[in-house]
Scaffold this active site. Structure first.
Site, PDB file in Angstrom:
ATOM      1  NE  ARG A 197      44.282  50.591  40.122  1.00  0.00           N
ATOM      2  CZ  ARG A 197      44.261  49.723  39.119  1.00  0.00           C
ATOM      3  NH1 ARG A 197      43.865  50.094  37.912  1.00  0.00           N
ATOM      4  NH2 ARG A 197      44.625  48.478  39.308  1.00  0.00           N
ATOM      5  CG  HIS A 224      49.067  46.605  37.583  1.00  0.00           C
ATOM      6  ND1 HIS A 224      48.060  47.545  37.606  1.00  0.00           N
ATOM      7  CD2 HIS A 224      49.134  46.156  36.316  1.00  0.00           C
ATOM      8  CE1 HIS A 224      47.539  47.671  36.382  1.00  0.00           C
ATOM      9  NE2 HIS A 224      48.189  46.840  35.579  1.00  0.00           N
ATOM     10  CD  GLU A 247      43.028  44.224  33.945  1.00  0.00           C
ATOM     11  OE1 GLU A 247      43.882  43.627  33.266  1.00  0.00           O
ATOM     12  OE2 GLU A 247      42.370  45.167  33.498  1.00  0.00           O
ATOM     13  CG  ASN A 251      40.698  47.736  35.492  1.00  0.00           C
ATOM     14  OD1 ASN A 251      40.363  48.608  36.302  1.00  0.00           O
ATOM     15  ND2 ASN A 251      41.868  47.131  35.546  1.00  0.00           N
ATOM     16  CE1 TYR A 311      41.897  50.201  28.962  1.00  0.00           C
ATOM     17  CE2 TYR A 311      41.479  48.421  30.510  1.00  0.00           C
ATOM     18  CZ  TYR A 311      42.138  49.582  30.171  1.00  0.00           C
ATOM     19  OH  TYR A 311      43.029  50.134  31.036  1.00  0.00           O
ATOM     20  CD  GLU A 314      43.781  49.364  34.437  1.00  0.00           C
ATOM     21  OE1 GLU A 314      43.729  48.955  33.253  1.00  0.00           O
ATOM     22  OE2 GLU A 314      44.504  48.852  35.296  1.00  0.00           O
TER      23      GLU A 314
HETATM   24  C1  GBH Z   1      44.720  46.521  31.623  1.00  0.00           C
HETATM   25  O1  GBH Z   1      44.745  45.309  31.003  1.00  0.00           O
HETATM   26  C2  GBH Z   1      45.890  46.576  32.532  1.00  0.00           C
HETATM   27  O2  GBH Z   1      45.510  46.626  33.889  1.00  0.00           O
HETATM   28  C3  GBH Z   1      46.846  47.653  32.202  1.00  0.00           C
HETATM   29  O3  GBH Z   1      48.051  47.391  32.816  1.00  0.00           O
HETATM   30  C4  GBH Z   1      46.946  47.778  30.705  1.00  0.00           C
HETATM   31  O4  GBH Z   1      47.968  48.638  30.312  1.00  0.00           O
HETATM   32  C5  GBH Z   1      45.637  48.282  30.190  1.00  0.00           C
HETATM   33  O5  GBH Z   1      44.583  47.503  30.657  1.00  0.00           O
HETATM   34  C6  GBH Z   1      45.549  48.387  28.682  1.00  0.00           C
HETATM   35  O6  GBH Z   1      45.704  47.149  28.091  1.00  0.00           O
HETATM   36  O7  GBH Z   1      38.687  40.811  24.812  1.00  0.00           O
HETATM   37  O8  GBH Z   1      39.350  38.567  25.407  1.00  0.00           O
HETATM   38  O9  GBH Z   1      41.014  40.277  25.278  1.00  0.00           O
HETATM   39  C7  GBH Z   1      43.660  45.089  30.202  1.00  0.00           C
HETATM   40  C8  GBH Z   1      43.886  43.862  29.399  1.00  0.00           C
HETATM   41  C9  GBH Z   1      42.114  44.051  27.863  1.00  0.00           C
HETATM   42  C10 GBH Z   1      42.710  41.954  28.827  1.00  0.00           C
HETATM   43  C11 GBH Z   1      40.779  43.552  27.497  1.00  0.00           C
HETATM   44  C12 GBH Z   1      41.366  41.467  28.597  1.00  0.00           C
HETATM   45  C13 GBH Z   1      39.391  41.713  27.424  1.00  0.00           C
HETATM   46  C14 GBH Z   1      39.276  40.275  27.213  1.00  0.00           C
HETATM   47  N1  GBH Z   1      42.619  43.376  29.019  1.00  0.00           N
HETATM   48  N2  GBH Z   1      40.774  42.124  27.451  1.00  0.00           N
HETATM   49  S1  GBH Z   1      39.614  39.949  25.567  1.00  0.00           S
END
Ligand code: GBH
Length: 463
Positions: A73, A117, A162, A290, A292, A369
């Site tokens: 990707r 992006h 996103e 995505n 995290y 992601e």
């Molecule tokens: C992604 O952004 C991007 O697509 C990528 O480019 C980037 O490098 C990667 O992830 C790592 O950051 O808990 O309120 O902050 C993710 C960015 C991370 C923003 C988690 C939103 C959750 C909401 N996101 N965050 S908050």
């Protein structure tokens, strides 16, 4: 452990890796402007050189082949393809992506191309950016240009990555380019990003694209307590982070509670025109997710109670739109975190996927992601060791397997990221890669997670 045909991948994005920002007719994007503005990024870091991927394409393609991924990707930089954000294509810019797609196919890797992006041509920002309806029209034109040029070579298309980040972080929280802090502008940007997605999807399909989707960053939200005020704060956070995007895409309408919450933000949803929601709600071939980290939220009046329960305010209090909505972010004191200070919770991914399939008429899903930044280290033999990343990925893959076991149609998983890269406002300080990048020399060193992931892919599952 994973179904036959499960797609294993790795992901990157243009501005984060390519560098060569002035090569072959590329124009500045909003991220060039933002990162060159003092105080906007950690250490003043910018993407001028980044991983120098533009010039090291073949080496990086060979890394992907060594990893054994079924799909890669990547994203296409709009300012390479249409330097003014409109009009005829720049052949030299398109040529890079032709070589990329061809190089992947030569190695038996299916290209997954993201059209946006976050690197909007600065010329379009100067004309209003995503707050202006015209940007959605321009995006559909750009999609048609790229679709025609790369055509059959691309296996699946992601229109927008996103839109939450582009709209709320870009126009509302001031944390991403273009760095504005205007909630009404951010909400209008939400609509125009989604409208651009719908128009681009139609344009790609008209050009023969087989599989088109969108990628959302979704957040499982937990209330800090059983108290009704915290539950209400959690609903507001869910509306802001998730339903504001899922509802128009999958149910053809904006959530009424969010429309009300943003009603005094102008222009906000006042920009919606008749017919727009039909364009946005066209069926998707897949949804990209995505993930995290989860979010624990409290009502701002209840932070003392939260503290007594071992929940401490998180640095994300700084996000102004959440504060406006009456959402306070908390984290468990002493919980496991990544180098981003994001809490590590694999079960959040299962909950997210299962909840999505329960609450929405979802198409097949790809995790487009998932990954983490950690403090990787070099061992005495010069190898880069990242056991924390292996543990993070292992846990999250088990979470995906569990969701599949509970009936969610998850078709693939893309690790973020192939390479250490420009982590937006965090600059080069945060490393998400399976491959270490020595920014001084450009040298690539696969980390221990690289060989671990290679073995997972080869086995189609975890040991
Ligand atoms: C992604 O952004 C991007 O697509 C990528 O480019 C980037 O490098 C990667 O992830 C790592 O950051 O808990 O309120 O902050 C993710 C960015 C991370 C923003 C988690 C939103 C959750 C909401 N996101 N965050 S908050």
């Amino acid at each position: 452990m994973f179904p036959p045909g499960f797609v294993w991948g790795a992901a990157t994005a243009s501005y984060q890796i390519e560098g060569a920002t002035r090569a072959d007719g590329r124009s500045p994007s909003i991220w060039d402007t933002f990162s060159h503005t003092p105080g906007r990024t950690h250490n003043g870091d910018n993407g001028d050189v980044a991983c120098d991927h533009y010039r090291r394409l073949d080496e990086d393609l060979d890394l992907l082949a060594a990893l054994g991924v079924g799909s890669y990707r990547f994203s296409v930089a709009w300012p390479r393809v249409q330097p003014d954000g409109k009009g005829p294509a720049n052949p030299a810019g398109l040529d890079f992506y032709r070589r990329l797609v061809g190089g992947l196919r030569d190695r038996g890797i299916a290209p997954t191309a993201t059209l946006y992006h976050w690197d909007l041509p600065q010329a379009l920002e100067d004309a209003g950016g995503w707050v202006a309806r015209d940007t959605a029209e321009r995006f559909a034109e750009y999609a048609a240009v790229v679709g025609e040029a790369l055509g059959d070579g691309v296996e699946r298309w992601i229109t927008v990555n996103e839109p939450w980040c582009s709209s709320f972080h870009g126009y509302g929280n001031g944390l991403h380019a273009p760095g504005r802090t205007d909630t009404g502008a951010a909400v209008a940007a939400v609509h125009h990003l989604l409208l651009g997605h719908g128009q681009a999807l139609a344009a790609l399909r008209a050009g023969g694209a087989r599989s088109v989707g969108i990628t959302l960053n979704l957040v499982p939200v937990r209330p800090a307590s059983g108290h009704e005020a915290d539950a209400a704060a959690a609903r507001r956070m869910d509306g802001y982070a998730n339903r504001m995007f899922l509802d128009p895409l999958l149910r053809g309408r904006y959530p009424s509670d969010m429309a009300a919450a943003f009603s005094s933000a102008r222009p906000g949803l006042g920009v919606v025109q008749p017919g727009d929601l039909e364009v946005i709600g066209q069926p998707l071939d897949f949804l990209g997710v995505n993930y995290y980290s989860p979010a624990i939220v409290a009502d701002p009046s209840r932070l003392d109670e939260a503290r007594r329960a071992g929940l401490v305010p998180s640095e994300r209090q700084a996000e102004r739109v959440a504060a406006e909505l009456g959402v306070a972010r908390v984290v468990r004191a002493g919980s496991d975190r990544t180098a981003m200070d994001w809490e590590i919770e694999p079960s959040g991914l299962t909950d997210l996927l299962v909840g999505l399939a329960r609450d929405y008429p979802v198409p097949p899903v790809y995790v487009t992601e998932n990954g983490a930044a950690f403090c990787d280290y070099v061992d005495p033999d010069g190898r880069v060791q990242d056991p924390a990343r292996v543990e993070y990925l292992d846990g999250h893959l088990r979470a995906v397997a569990q969701a599949i076991g509970e009936g969610v149609e998850v078709r693939g998983y893309f690790c973020w990221s192939l390479l250490d890269n420009f982590e937006w406002a965090y600059g080069f300080a945060k490393r998400f890669g399976l491959v270490w990048v020595d920014y001084a020399t450009g040298a690539r060193i696969p980390k221990s997670s690289f060989s671990w992931y290679r073995d997972v892919i080869a086995a189609n599952g975890l040991a």
